[in-house]
Design a protein around this motif. Structure first.
Motif, PDB file in Angstrom:
ATOM      1  N   TYR A  93     -89.761-110.910 -22.186  1.00 46.68           N
ATOM      2  CA  TYR A  93     -89.145-111.543 -21.024  1.00 46.68           C
ATOM      3  C   TYR A  93     -88.375-112.801 -21.395  1.00 46.68           C
ATOM      4  O   TYR A  93     -87.703-113.392 -20.564  1.00 46.68           O
ATOM      5  CB  TYR A  93     -90.198-111.915 -19.973  1.00 46.68           C
ATOM      6  CG  TYR A  93     -91.042-110.763 -19.504  1.00 46.68           C
ATOM      7  CD1 TYR A  93     -90.458-109.559 -19.136  1.00 46.68           C
ATOM      8  CD2 TYR A  93     -92.423-110.870 -19.428  1.00 46.68           C
ATOM      9  CE1 TYR A  93     -91.236-108.495 -18.701  1.00 46.68           C
ATOM     10  CE2 TYR A  93     -93.202-109.810 -18.992  1.00 46.68           C
ATOM     11  CZ  TYR A  93     -92.604-108.633 -18.628  1.00 46.68           C
ATOM     12  OH  TYR A  93     -93.368-107.586 -18.201  1.00 46.68           O
ATOM     13  N   ALA A 105     -85.711-115.350 -22.524  1.00 44.00           N
ATOM     14  CA  ALA A 105     -84.250-115.355 -22.443  1.00 44.00           C
ATOM     15  C   ALA A 105     -83.639-115.516 -23.842  1.00 44.00           C
ATOM     16  O   ALA A 105     -84.238-116.158 -24.714  1.00 44.00           O
ATOM     17  CB  ALA A 105     -83.784-116.482 -21.533  1.00 44.00           C
ATOM     18  N   LYS A 140     -82.358-120.965 -15.576  1.00 49.29           N
ATOM     19  CA  LYS A 140     -81.722-119.690 -15.933  1.00 49.29           C
ATOM     20  C   LYS A 140     -82.633-118.839 -16.822  1.00 49.29           C
ATOM     21  O   LYS A 140     -82.518-117.617 -16.825  1.00 49.29           O
ATOM     22  CB  LYS A 140     -80.375-119.921 -16.611  1.00 49.29           C
ATOM     23  CG  LYS A 140     -79.368-120.661 -15.740  1.00 49.29           C
ATOM     24  CD  LYS A 140     -78.950-119.841 -14.530  1.00 49.29           C
ATOM     25  CE  LYS A 140     -77.866-120.549 -13.761  1.00 49.29           C
ATOM     26  NZ  LYS A 140     -77.047-119.675 -12.978  1.00 49.29           N
ATOM     27  N   VAL A 141     -83.552-119.462 -17.578  1.00 52.26           N
ATOM     28  CA  VAL A 141     -84.486-118.662 -18.384  1.00 52.26           C
ATOM     29  C   VAL A 141     -85.447-117.906 -17.472  1.00 52.26           C
ATOM     30  O   VAL A 141     -85.835-116.782 -17.768  1.00 52.26           O
ATOM     31  CB  VAL A 141     -85.254-119.501 -19.442  1.00 52.26           C
ATOM     32  CG1 VAL A 141     -84.302-120.172 -20.410  1.00 52.26           C
ATOM     33  CG2 VAL A 141     -86.175-120.506 -18.817  1.00 52.26           C
ATOM     34  N   PHE A 160     -83.623-114.909 -15.981  1.00 47.39           N
ATOM     35  CA  PHE A 160     -83.587-113.804 -16.938  1.00 47.39           C
ATOM     36  C   PHE A 160     -84.922-113.052 -16.920  1.00 47.39           C
ATOM     37  O   PHE A 160     -84.953-111.820 -16.846  1.00 47.39           O
ATOM     38  CB  PHE A 160     -83.290-114.324 -18.353  1.00 47.39           C
ATOM     39  CG  PHE A 160     -83.090-113.227 -19.347  1.00 47.39           C
ATOM     40  CD1 PHE A 160     -81.835-112.697 -19.578  1.00 47.39           C
ATOM     41  CD2 PHE A 160     -84.166-112.694 -20.050  1.00 47.39           C
ATOM     42  CE1 PHE A 160     -81.645-111.663 -20.483  1.00 47.39           C
ATOM     43  CE2 PHE A 160     -83.992-111.664 -20.955  1.00 47.39           C
ATOM     44  CZ  PHE A 160     -82.729-111.152 -21.172  1.00 47.39           C
ATOM     45  N   ARG A 188     -82.193-106.333 -22.673  1.00 44.81           N
ATOM     46  CA  ARG A 188     -82.073-107.644 -23.314  1.00 44.81           C
ATOM     47  C   ARG A 188     -80.903-107.714 -24.290  1.00 44.81           C
ATOM     48  O   ARG A 188     -80.304-108.763 -24.458  1.00 44.81           O
ATOM     49  CB  ARG A 188     -83.358-107.974 -24.075  1.00 44.81           C
ATOM     50  CG  ARG A 188     -84.553-108.194 -23.173  1.00 44.81           C
ATOM     51  CD  ARG A 188     -85.840-108.375 -23.959  1.00 44.81           C
ATOM     52  NE  ARG A 188     -85.696-109.238 -25.103  1.00 44.81           N
ATOM     53  CZ  ARG A 188     -85.606-110.569 -25.057  1.00 44.81           C
ATOM     54  NH1 ARG A 188     -85.639-111.177 -23.900  1.00 44.81           N
ATOM     55  NH2 ARG A 188     -85.488-111.263 -26.160  1.00 44.81           N
ATOM     56  N   GLY A 211     -79.400-110.858 -15.741  1.00 41.28           N
ATOM     57  CA  GLY A 211     -79.747-110.679 -17.147  1.00 41.28           C
ATOM     58  C   GLY A 211     -78.606-110.953 -18.105  1.00 41.28           C
ATOM     59  O   GLY A 211     -78.680-110.566 -19.279  1.00 41.28           O
ATOM     60  N   ASP A 212     -77.565-111.614 -17.651  1.00 43.42           N
ATOM     61  CA  ASP A 212     -76.432-111.934 -18.526  1.00 43.42           C
ATOM     62  C   ASP A 212     -76.929-112.738 -19.724  1.00 43.42           C
ATOM     63  O   ASP A 212     -77.768-113.622 -19.587  1.00 43.42           O
ATOM     64  CB  ASP A 212     -75.382-112.735 -17.748  1.00 43.42           C
ATOM     65  CG  ASP A 212     -74.044-112.753 -18.448  1.00 43.42           C
ATOM     66  OD1 ASP A 212     -73.968-113.292 -19.576  1.00 43.42           O
ATOM     67  OD2 ASP A 212     -73.079-112.229 -17.877  1.00 43.42           O
ATOM     68  N   ARG A 213     -76.412-112.418 -20.895  1.00 39.55           N
ATOM     69  CA  ARG A 213     -76.842-113.126 -22.104  1.00 39.55           C
ATOM     70  C   ARG A 213     -76.377-114.579 -22.115  1.00 39.55           C
ATOM     71  O   ARG A 213     -76.960-115.409 -22.794  1.00 39.55           O
ATOM     72  CB  ARG A 213     -76.354-112.390 -23.343  1.00 39.55           C
ATOM     73  CG  ARG A 213     -77.012-111.001 -23.469  1.00 39.55           C
ATOM     74  CD  ARG A 213     -76.778-110.349 -24.799  1.00 39.55           C
ATOM     75  NE  ARG A 213     -77.233-111.117 -25.930  1.00 39.55           N
ATOM     76  CZ  ARG A 213     -78.509-111.236 -26.344  1.00 39.55           C
ATOM     77  NH1 ARG A 213     -79.467-110.634 -25.663  1.00 39.55           N
ATOM     78  NH2 ARG A 213     -78.823-111.937 -27.403  1.00 39.55           N
ATOM     79  N   PRO A 246     -76.317-117.965 -20.215  1.00 44.02           N
ATOM     80  CA  PRO A 246     -77.009-118.584 -19.078  1.00 44.02           C
ATOM     81  C   PRO A 246     -76.079-119.069 -17.968  1.00 44.02           C
ATOM     82  O   PRO A 246     -76.389-118.907 -16.779  1.00 44.02           O
ATOM     83  CB  PRO A 246     -77.746-119.775 -19.700  1.00 44.02           C
ATOM     84  CG  PRO A 246     -77.826-119.475 -21.147  1.00 44.02           C
ATOM     85  CD  PRO A 246     -76.679-118.586 -21.487  1.00 44.02           C
ATOM     86  N   ARG A 300     -75.251-116.381 -15.409  1.00 45.10           N
ATOM     87  CA  ARG A 300     -76.317-115.778 -14.599  1.00 45.10           C
ATOM     88  C   ARG A 300     -76.231-116.243 -13.148  1.00 45.10           C
ATOM     89  O   ARG A 300     -75.856-117.374 -12.873  1.00 45.10           O
ATOM     90  CB  ARG A 300     -77.695-116.158 -15.154  1.00 45.10           C
ATOM     91  CG  ARG A 300     -78.034-115.421 -16.399  1.00 45.10           C
ATOM     92  CD  ARG A 300     -79.426-115.716 -16.913  1.00 45.10           C
ATOM     93  NE  ARG A 300     -79.384-115.446 -18.345  1.00 45.10           N
ATOM     94  CZ  ARG A 300     -79.967-116.169 -19.267  1.00 45.10           C
ATOM     95  NH1 ARG A 300     -80.702-117.209 -18.928  1.00 45.10           N
ATOM     96  NH2 ARG A 300     -79.839-115.859 -20.532  1.00 45.10           N
TER      97      ARG A 300
END
Length: 149
Positions: A26, A28, A47-48, A51, A79, A106-108, A110, A113
């Motif tokens: 889970y 980020a 933002k973490v 995610f 992920r 879930g955008d890589r 932050p 997101r």
């Protein structure tokens, strides 16, 4: 067998996040990056958590998994992928608005997101209704006339 693969995967994930914490799978991407680079200046934002919520929400949408390895593969794909292939096709087919929100959560990156406020607005406006309709179609059939929430 599968137990050996599960243990090996879990050990690798635990090794990657042991210093910064968080539940393996889970965490980020920016937390993992900060750990790899041993960045003492890293400061996690909300933002973490967004995610992590996206991963949990995805898991709730695709259960039951047949094996732990299947679960790990779905989470790992979410992920690691960009938008295409991130969310299983059947989720996007049944729940296109939910899929779009999951991808944003879930955008890589932050900064890209969705915010908590945006998630709440969209959940109330579209997602809740979409999930309800999908559940009704699954349980009752597509032609049953049930009141909307």
């Amino acid at each position: 067998g599968e137990n050996k693969k599960d243990r090996k995967f879990a050990y690798g994930v635990q090794q990657r996040v042991r210093t910064f914490g968080g539940t393996p799978g889970y965490v980020a991407p920016e937390v993992e990056l900060a750990e790899r680079e041993r960045d003492p200046e890293f400061c996690a934002s909300d933002k973490v958590d967004i995610f992590a919520c996206a991963v949990i929400f995805l898991e709730l949408l695709v259960v039951p998994f047949q094996t732990q390895m299947e679960r790990f593969e779905v989470i790992d794909r979410f992920r690691s992928q960009t938008n295409e292939g991130k969310v299983p096709d059947f989720v996007g087919f049944r729940l296109p608005k939910t899929r779009a929100l999951l991808i944003e959560m879930g955008d890589r990156e932050p900064a890209s997101r969705a915010s908590v406020e945006e998630i709440c607005k969209r959940f109330e406006k579209d997602i809740r209704k979409e999930l309800y309709r999908s559940t009704c179609q699954t349980c009752c059939g597509p032609n049953d006339n049930l009141a909307q929430p």
